[in-house]
Scaffold this motif. Structure first.
Motif, short mmCIF file in Angstrom:
data_model
loop_
_atom_site.label_atom_id
_atom_site.label_comp_id
_atom_site.label_asym_id
_atom_site.label_seq_id
_atom_site.Cartn_x
_atom_site.Cartn_y
_atom_site.Cartn_z
N ARG A 242 0.81 -1.08 -0.04
CA ARG A 242 -0.03 0.14 0.02
C ARG A 242 0.78 1.45 0.16
O ARG A 242 0.68 2.26 -0.76
CB ARG A 242 -0.89 -0.14 1.30
N MET A 243 1.88 1.38 0.70
CA MET A 243 3.00 2.47 0.92
C MET A 243 3.78 2.74 -0.05
O MET A 243 4.34 3.82 -0.39
CB MET A 243 3.58 2.41 2.35
N ARG A 244 4.42 1.77 -0.69
CA ARG A 244 5.40 1.68 -1.27
C ARG A 244 5.37 2.83 -2.68
O ARG A 244 6.41 3.69 -2.69
CB ARG A 244 5.86 0.32 -2.13
N GLU A 245 4.44 2.61 -3.32
CA GLU A 245 4.64 3.70 -4.71
C GLU A 245 4.46 5.13 -3.99
O GLU A 245 5.29 6.15 -4.50
CB GLU A 245 3.63 3.46 -5.69
N THR A 246 3.74 5.38 -3.25
CA THR A 246 3.41 6.82 -2.49
C THR A 246 4.71 7.22 -1.92
O THR A 246 5.30 8.33 -2.07
CB THR A 246 2.35 6.81 -1.54
N ALA A 247 5.24 6.16 -1.32
CA ALA A 247 6.86 6.61 -0.53
C ALA A 247 7.77 6.89 -1.36
O ALA A 247 8.57 7.79 -1.31
CB ALA A 247 7.00 5.34 0.54
N LEU A 248 7.83 6.19 -2.65
CA LEU A 248 9.00 6.32 -3.55
C LEU A 248 8.45 7.92 -4.20
O LEU A 248 9.65 8.72 -4.45
CB LEU A 248 8.82 5.38 -4.54
N GLU A 249 7.41 8.33 -4.41
CA GLU A 249 7.09 9.66 -4.93
C GLU A 249 7.42 10.70 -3.93
O GLU A 249 7.90 11.62 -4.26
CB GLU A 249 5.46 9.97 -5.28
N ARG A 250 7.09 10.55 -2.79
CA ARG A 250 7.35 11.32 -1.41
C ARG A 250 8.91 11.54 -1.29
O ARG A 250 9.50 12.70 -1.23
CB ARG A 250 6.72 11.01 -0.26
N LEU A 251 9.53 10.61 -1.42
CA LEU A 251 11.01 10.51 -1.13
C LEU A 251 11.80 10.88 -2.26
O LEU A 251 12.68 11.68 -2.19
CB LEU A 251 11.67 8.96 -0.92
N SER A 252 11.34 10.91 -3.44
CA SER A 252 11.69 11.58 -4.66
C SER A 252 11.79 12.94 -4.61
O SER A 252 12.65 13.85 -4.90
CB SER A 252 11.13 11.20 -5.97
N ALA A 253 10.61 13.64 -4.16
CA ALA A 253 10.49 15.08 -3.77
C ALA A 253 11.45 15.42 -2.79
O ALA A 253 11.95 16.55 -2.90
CB ALA A 253 8.80 15.30 -3.23
N ALA A 254 11.49 14.81 -1.97
CA ALA A 254 12.47 14.92 -0.63
C ALA A 254 13.98 15.28 -1.07
O ALA A 254 14.74 16.12 -0.63
CB ALA A 254 12.30 13.79 0.58
N LEU A 255 14.50 14.06 -1.84
CA LEU A 255 15.77 13.87 -2.29
C LEU A 255 16.04 15.14 -3.29
O LEU A 255 17.39 15.43 -3.18
CB LEU A 255 16.28 12.89 -2.86
N THR A 256 15.13 15.70 -3.91
CA THR A 256 15.38 16.96 -4.69
C THR A 256 15.04 18.31 -4.10
O THR A 256 15.04 19.22 -5.07
CB THR A 256 14.63 16.64 -6.19
N SER A 257 14.66 18.18 -2.95
CA SER A 257 14.15 19.44 -2.26
C SER A 257 15.18 20.24 -1.66
O SER A 257 15.15 21.46 -1.36
CB SER A 257 13.33 19.19 -1.29
N GLY A 258 16.50 19.76 -1.56
CA GLY A 258 17.67 20.30 -0.90
C GLY A 258 17.79 19.99 0.52
O GLY A 258 18.75 20.65 1.32
N VAL A 259 16.94 19.28 1.33
CA VAL A 259 17.22 18.68 2.48
C VAL A 259 18.46 17.91 2.67
O VAL A 259 18.90 17.35 1.80
CB VAL A 259 16.01 18.01 3.06
N PRO A 260 18.96 17.95 3.77
CA PRO A 260 20.27 17.27 3.88
C PRO A 260 20.03 15.95 3.92
O PRO A 260 19.08 15.33 4.64
CB PRO A 260 21.04 17.65 5.35
N VAL A 261 20.60 15.08 3.17
CA VAL A 261 20.32 13.68 3.14
C VAL A 261 21.68 12.77 3.29
O VAL A 261 22.60 12.86 2.90
CB VAL A 261 20.14 13.11 1.68
N ALA A 262 21.48 11.83 4.33
CA ALA A 262 22.69 10.71 4.60
C ALA A 262 22.26 9.40 4.28
O ALA A 262 20.98 9.10 4.25
CB ALA A 262 22.68 10.91 6.22
N LEU A 263 23.17 8.71 3.90
CA LEU A 263 22.88 7.24 3.75
C LEU A 263 22.74 6.30 4.58
O LEU A 263 23.39 6.42 5.72
CB LEU A 263 24.06 6.74 2.55
N GLY A 264 21.76 5.75 4.46
CA GLY A 264 21.36 4.78 5.32
C GLY A 264 20.52 3.39 4.81
O GLY A 264 19.42 3.89 4.08
N THR A 265 20.59 2.37 5.11
CA THR A 265 20.08 1.38 4.45
C THR A 265 18.96 0.33 5.20
O THR A 265 18.17 -0.27 4.61
CB THR A 265 21.03 0.13 3.99
#
Length: 434
Positions: A310-333
C-alpha cells in the motif's frame, strides 16, 4: 585478499601508506581530481598532492612505507551507513530468534560487521540491537568492522513500534536492543537517561508505527510532540549526538521535525510543508531505500505485506520529492531488514530518485559525517583527517550502481591501516613496497 584487524593503537603500529597516482573524489567537491598522491601517517592523511611532488618519509624498507599504485583507480572517503541493525538478519526466523540465547545473536553479528566493512562502510550507526560491547570490540580490534555509533534501543509508547509484547504482556524482545516503553514526557526523560547510562551515542524514538509493527501503523502509534520535545531536550542536556526518529507517517514526521530531532529515519510519507521546515532547521533525512524497495517477505505477517504494498509507490514519490528538495540527506540502508554487506546499493537508489551521483557520494561521506558530528575527523579526503578511505576500480560518477557490488571495493583503509586489499591482476592498482 588481505584482511586484518585494527587495534586501538593502529596509528602507532601501521607503516606509512602512499596511495600513488589516484583519481580522488574527496566527498565534498563534485569534480574528481586525477593524478594525486595521498600520504597517510600515524592514522591520518598527511597530504594530498599531485603525483610525485610529495617528500616521502624516511624509510628503511616496507615496514616503514607501503605504496599502492592506484593508476586507473579512484580513492574516496570511507562510507557511512547511518541506519543498520548488525544483530538482526533479514532472513532470520522470528521464532528461532526469540528462542536463541543472546550469545548466539551476538556472535552471528561478527561476520556481519566484517562484511559491512568489506563493502566500503568504515563508520556505521546501529539504531537498536547492538550494545556498547559491539562498539568496544571493534575499537579494540577484537572483531573486524566499521567504527560504530549506537542507539541501543528504541523509545516507544505503549503499543508503539518498540512495544513487542503479546496481548497478555509477555515480552517478545528482551535482549540488549529491546524497546523501552513509556507514556509521558517525564517517563521519556527517564528512558532517555537509562539509555545514556547504557552507553548510547544516539537516542532513537518511535515517532510513528512501522510496516512491521504488530499493534501500530505507519500513520499512528508514535510519541506525542510534547514527549518528543522532552526526549530532544534531555538528549541535548546529556550531550549525545542527537535524536533519530523512526518516522514513516506524515503527521509523525512533522511532529518529530517540530520537536527538533536531528534525523528522520525512513520519512516515507513526508509532505511539502515538512520538507520546507526540515530545510530551514537542517534536519537530516535518512531514507533507507534499500529497505523500502526490498521484496516483501513471502511468508511475512499479512499486515506487514499489505502495508508494504500500500505504501511503496506513494513513499517513492514522496522521497523523490524529498531528495530533490535540498534537505540534507545521509545514506542509511536499514541493513538487518535489508541485506547486510550490500550497503552501497543505496547509492544507486538515491540517484534513481533524483540525487546526482556526486550528491549521493556526499550523502554517504561528508553529509553523513556532519550528521554524526564526525566531520572534523572523517568524511573527506583532506590533510588532517583520519585516514578512512576506499579504493575502487569503478568510476562512481558514471557507474554509481557498480559500487553496490562489494567486489568493486579493491581496498579499505580504516584509521590508516589497510583492512581489506584485493590484488589486481592488471597493470592498474599494482602494489609495491618502497
Amino acid at each position: 585478499m588481505e584482511r586484518t584487524q585494527v587495534p586501538q593503537d593502529a596509528q602507532q603500529t601501521a607503516p606509512a601508506l602512499l596511495l600513488r597516482n589516484a583519481t580522488v573524489i574527496d566527498g565534498a567537491v563534485n569534480q574528481p581530481v586525477p593524478a594525486l598522491d595521498v600520504l597517510v601517517e600515524h592514522g591520518r592523511i598527511q597530504a594530498v598532492a599531485p603525483t610525485g611532488t610529495l617528500p616521502l618519509p624516511a624509510t628503511a624498507g616496507p615496514e616503514r612505507l607501503r605504496v599502492l599504485e592506484c593508476t586507473g583507480l579512484t580513492v574516496l572517503p570511507g562510507f557511512f551507513d547511518c541506519h543498520v541493525h548488525v544483530s538482526t538478519r533479514p532472513d532470520a526466523d522470528r521464532f528461532d530468534t526469540l528462542m536463541a540465547p543472546e550469545s548466539l545473536l551476538t556472535l552471528r553479528s561478527v561476520p556481519v560487521l566484517a562484511s559491512t566493512l568489506d563493502a566500503g562502510i568504515t563508520t556505521a550507526r546501529d539504531l537498536a540491537g547492538a550494545d556498547s560491547g559491539f562498539r568496544s570490540a571493534v575499537e579494540a580490534g577484537h572483531v573486524r568492522g566499521p567504527a560504530l555509533q549506537i542507539a541501543l534501543r528504541i523509545l516507544s509508547i505503549t503499543g508503539g513500534h518498540g512495544d513487542w509484547r503479546t496481548v497478555g504482556g509477555t515480552p517478545l524482545d528482551s535482549g540488549p536492543g529491546a524497546g523501552v516503553v513509556a507514556d509521558s514526557p517525564a517517563g521519556f526523560v527517564r528512558a532517555t537517561r537509562e539509555v545514556v547510562r547504557e552507553g548510547a551515542d544516539w537516542i532513537k524514538v518511535a515517532a510513528t508505527g512501522g510496516m512491521s509493527s504488530p499493534r501500530s501503523a505507519p500513520e499512528a502509534g508514535g510519541l506525542t510532540e510534547a514527549e518528543l520535545r522532552a526526549v530532544v531536550q534531555e538528549a541535548e542536556r546529556q550531550g549525545v549526538v542527537g535524536v533519530a526518529a523512526h518516522a514513516q507517517g506524515t503527521a509523525g514526521i512533522a511532529a518529530a521535525v517540530r520537536a527538533g530531532v536531528r534525523s528522520i529515519e525512513h520519512g516515507y510519507l513526508v509532505d511539502g510543508p515538512t520538507l520546507q521546515e526540515m530545510g530551514e532547521r537542517g534536519t537530516y533525512l535518512v531514507p533507507t531505500l534499500s529497505a523500502l524497495t526490498r521484496p516483501a517477505p513471502e511468508h511475512g505477517p499479512p499486515h506487514e505485506v499489505e502495508r508494504r504494498h500500500r505504501m511503496r509507490e506513494t513513499a517513492l514519490e514522496r522521497l523523490s520529492a524529498a531528495l530533490t528538495s535540498g534537505v540534507p540527506v545521509a545514506l542509511g540502508t536499514d541493513a538487518g531488514i535489508a541485506p547486510h554487506g550490500r550497503n552501497l546499493r543505496e547509492l544507486a537508489l538515491m540517484v534513481r530518485l533524483g540525487l546526482s551521483p556526486a550528491a549521493a557520494i556526499a550523502a554517504g561521506t561528508s553529509v553523513a559525517a556532519r550528521m554524526c558530528r564526525l566531520d572534523d575527523e572523517v568524511g573527506t579526503v583532506r590533510a588532517g583527517m583520519r585516514a578512512d578511505l576506499v579504493v575502487t576500480g569503478v568510476d562512481p560518477l558514471t557507474d554509481i550502481a557498480a559500487l553496490g557490488d562489494p567486489d568493486a571495493i579493491r581496498t579499505v583503509v580504516r584509521g590508516g591501516r589497510i583492512v581489506r586489499h584485493t590484488d589486481v591482476p592488471s597493470d592498474a592498482g599494482r602494489e609495491r613496497a618502497a
